[in-house]
Design an enzyme around this catalytic site. Structure first.
Site, PDB file in Angstrom:
ATOM      1  N   TYR A   1      -8.159  -0.407  -6.294  1.00 50.29           N
ATOM      2  CA  TYR A   1      -7.332   0.017  -7.055  1.00 50.29           C
ATOM      3  C   TYR A   1      -7.236  -0.476  -8.465  1.00 50.29           C
ATOM      4  CZ  TYR A   1      -2.457   1.025  -8.740  1.00 50.29           C
ATOM      5  OH  TYR A   1      -1.270   1.407  -9.175  1.00 50.29           O
TER       6      TYR A   1
ATOM      7  N   LYS B   1      -8.217   1.250 -11.888  1.00 48.43           N
ATOM      8  CA  LYS B   1      -7.295   1.590 -13.103  1.00 48.43           C
ATOM      9  C   LYS B   1      -7.703   0.910 -14.359  1.00 48.43           C
ATOM     10  CE  LYS B   1      -3.523   3.252 -11.290  1.00 48.43           C
ATOM     11  NZ  LYS B   1      -3.192   4.571 -11.601  1.00 48.43           N
TER      12      LYS B   1
HETATM   13  N1  LIG Z   1       5.249   2.005  -9.245  1.00 53.29           N
HETATM   14  C1  LIG Z   1       4.706   1.098  -9.962  1.00 53.29           C
HETATM   15  O1  LIG Z   1       5.240  -0.010 -10.016  1.00 53.29           O
HETATM   16  C2  LIG Z   1       3.425   1.298 -10.454  1.00 53.29           C
HETATM   17  C3  LIG Z   1       2.612   0.348 -10.952  1.00 53.29           C
HETATM   18  C4  LIG Z   1       1.436   0.504 -11.641  1.00 53.29           C
HETATM   19  C5  LIG Z   1       0.825   1.786 -11.651  1.00 53.29           C
HETATM   20  N2  LIG Z   1       1.750   2.890 -11.015  1.00 53.29           N
HETATM   21  C6  LIG Z   1       0.797   4.230 -10.898  1.00 53.29           C
HETATM   22  O2  LIG Z   1       1.970   5.204 -11.354  1.00 53.29           O
HETATM   23  C7  LIG Z   1       1.497   6.510 -10.650  1.00 53.29           C
HETATM   24  C8  LIG Z   1       2.702   6.837  -9.890  1.00 53.29           C
HETATM   25  O3  LIG Z   1       2.816   6.249  -8.788  1.00 53.29           O
HETATM   26  P1  LIG Z   1       4.285   6.021  -8.004  1.00 53.29           P
HETATM   27  O4  LIG Z   1       4.624   4.566  -7.969  1.00 53.29           O
HETATM   28  O5  LIG Z   1       5.310   6.878  -8.754  1.00 53.29           O
HETATM   29  O6  LIG Z   1       3.927   6.520  -6.544  1.00 53.29           O
HETATM   30  P2  LIG Z   1       4.136   7.821  -5.783  1.00 53.29           P
HETATM   31  O7  LIG Z   1       3.518   7.542  -4.452  1.00 53.29           O
HETATM   32  O8  LIG Z   1       5.620   8.059  -5.567  1.00 53.29           O
HETATM   33  O9  LIG Z   1       3.447   8.942  -6.633  1.00 53.29           O
HETATM   34  C9  LIG Z   1       2.313   9.312  -6.492  1.00 53.29           C
HETATM   35  C10 LIG Z   1       2.125  10.699  -6.397  1.00 53.29           C
HETATM   36  O10 LIG Z   1       0.902  11.389  -6.469  1.00 53.29           O
HETATM   37  C11 LIG Z   1       0.703  12.475  -5.522  1.00 53.29           C
HETATM   38  N3  LIG Z   1      -0.812  12.596  -5.437  1.00 53.29           N
HETATM   39  C12 LIG Z   1      -1.610  11.653  -4.611  1.00 53.29           C
HETATM   40  N4  LIG Z   1      -2.719  12.090  -4.591  1.00 53.29           N
HETATM   41  C13 LIG Z   1      -2.682  13.249  -5.434  1.00 53.29           C
HETATM   42  C14 LIG Z   1      -3.990  14.072  -5.534  1.00 53.29           C
HETATM   43  N5  LIG Z   1      -5.118  14.036  -5.285  1.00 53.29           N
HETATM   44  N6  LIG Z   1      -3.523  15.312  -6.484  1.00 53.29           N
HETATM   45  C15 LIG Z   1      -2.249  15.340  -6.772  1.00 53.29           C
HETATM   46  N7  LIG Z   1      -1.312  14.633  -6.516  1.00 53.29           N
HETATM   47  C16 LIG Z   1      -1.660  13.524  -5.869  1.00 53.29           C
HETATM   48  C17 LIG Z   1       1.510  11.942  -4.531  1.00 53.29           C
HETATM   49  O11 LIG Z   1       1.606  13.188  -3.450  1.00 53.29           O
HETATM   50  C18 LIG Z   1       2.719  11.235  -5.132  1.00 53.29           C
HETATM   51  O12 LIG Z   1       3.789  12.277  -5.085  1.00 53.29           O
HETATM   52  C19 LIG Z   1       0.300   6.200  -9.894  1.00 53.29           C
HETATM   53  O13 LIG Z   1      -1.021   6.370 -10.531  1.00 53.29           O
HETATM   54  C20 LIG Z   1       0.178   4.737  -9.752  1.00 53.29           C
HETATM   55  O14 LIG Z   1      -1.032   4.061  -9.338  1.00 53.29           O
HETATM   56  C21 LIG Z   1       2.773   2.560 -10.203  1.00 53.29           C
END
Ligand SMILES: NC(=O)c1ccc[n+]([C@@H]2O[C@H](COP(=O)([O-])OP(=O)(O)OC[C@H]3O[C@@H](n4cnc5c(N)ncnc54)[C@H](O)[C@@H]3O)[C@@H](O)[C@H]2O)c1
Length: 306
Positions: free
Chosen positions: A167, A171
């Site tokens: 990851y 990123k």
């Molecule tokens: N939540 C945090 O604190 C955090 C921190 C750093 C980065 N992020 C990043 O933020 C983004 C959103 O994450 P989140 O926390 O809302 O998680 P989440 O799991 O709720 O959202 C991710 C979404 O992406 C969708 N997805 C996965 N593979 C896919 C694909 N191949 N095509 C289309 N859609 C797809 C999933 O169905 C899901 O709804 C991600 O990129 C995550 O790495 C989140």
């Protein structure tokens, strides 16, 4: 002066917008008048079990609030899917101004235990997905002479995180990609910025402890909407956002030590304090910028210098 960000007439794609941060971004963009393609493959946190219809529910929410949206369930990691996501915007709304690359999965493992499948799956959705969707959107934006990209990096990529070797690699790649797209998009009116969010979602529900209650995804989306607007002319920048704190993250270097003549490994050891010093941080806008700085330091004039 009071700013009012208005996205009326703009069309946005938000990937992975069926839940978590993406859903919040989609709702926030629609609330400012953008038409939104709500993309989500509908998978579990690790990318398995595709087919849930999360995107449809977000479209219903946007429409209930008076906005316009369309659902798309293609995978960002597939070049055909990426093109279909962009086509959904153009076919339904006639243009594409904004892409928020947000889709993501988690397959956490220390490098010691990392399976090749888990490396490939994470790189495919985050890094390949971000590049493929951007690549599909670029011709439309170039034709329009306007575009706004926001890509989702992470603290894990910018600062490292134990147990997230796949990851973190993906990123960090996204942050570098965003800066390159910023340079390539500049003359076409296209900006590209990255965020490192912190929010309570299904991805982080077990990780945040007592912070969780303060990390509403809705606190990240205002930065995303700003970066997606005409009001924002910044490009090639990265911001951390979570819990109501918004801050720029930079990649820079210090004044360093300028050696003269031959250098031995012992010289490096002896000058380590100067080499590591970052009081006078330089944040180059591009590799060219760094090369120009080095040339100046070395007293070399490059072609084009007056
Ligand atoms: N939540 C945090 O604190 C955090 C921190 C750093 C980065 N992020 C990043 O933020 C983004 C959103 O994450 P989140 O926390 O809302 O998680 P989440 O799991 O709720 O959202 C991710 C979404 O992406 C969708 N997805 C996965 N593979 C896919 C694909 N191949 N095509 C289309 N859609 C797809 C999933 O169905 C899901 O709804 C991600 O990129 C995550 O790495 C989140």
């Amino acid at each position: 002066m009071t700013t009012t960000i208005d996205l009326a007439g703009r069309v946005a794609v938000v990937t992975g917008a069926g839940g978590g941060l993406g859903r919040s971004h989609a709702l926030a963009l629609a609330a400012r008048g953008a038409d939104v393609v709500v993309n989500d493959l509908g998978v579990a946190r690790d990318g398995s079990e595709a087919g849930q219809r999360a995107a449809d529910a977000v479209v219903v929410e946007i429409e209930a609030a008076g906005g316009r949206a369309v659902a798309n369930r293609d995978s960002v990691a597939d070049p055909v899917g990426a093109r279909a996501i962009v086509a959904a915007a153009v076919e339904r709304f006639g243009r594409l101004d904004i892409v928020v690359n947000n889709a993501g999965i988690l397959r956490d493992a220390t490098l010691h235990k990392l399976a090749v499948d888990d490396l490939d799956a994470v790189l495919a959705v985050h890094l390949r997905g971000t590049v493929l969707v951007s690549r599909a959107a670029l011709p439309v934006m170039r034709e329009q002479g306007y575009g706004r990209f926001v890509h989702t990096a992470s603290a894990a990529g910018l600062f490292g995180n134990f147990g997230q070797s796949n990851y973190g690699a993906a990123k960090a790649g996204i942050a570098g990609f965003s800066r390159t797209l910023a340079l390539e998009g500049a003359k076409h009116g296209i900006t590209s910025n990255a965020i490192a969010p912190m929010a309570q979602t299904r991805m982080t529900e077990e990780l945040l402890g007592p912070l969780a209650g303060r990390l509403d995804p809705e606190l990240v989306s205002p930065l995303v909407v700003f970066l997606c607007s005409d009001t924002c002319e910044l490009t090639g920048e990265t911001f951390t956002a979570g819990g109501g704190r918004y801050a720029r993250v930079v990649t820079g270097f210090g004044a360093g030590w300028l050696a003269e003549g031959k250098v031995t490994p012992d010289d490096i050891a002896d000058h380590l304090a100067d080499i590591r010093e970052i009081d006078d941080l330089v944040v180059p806008a591009s590799t060219t910028d760094e090369i120009l700085g080095l040339a100046e330091r070395l007293g070399i004039s490059l072609p084009g210098d007056s």
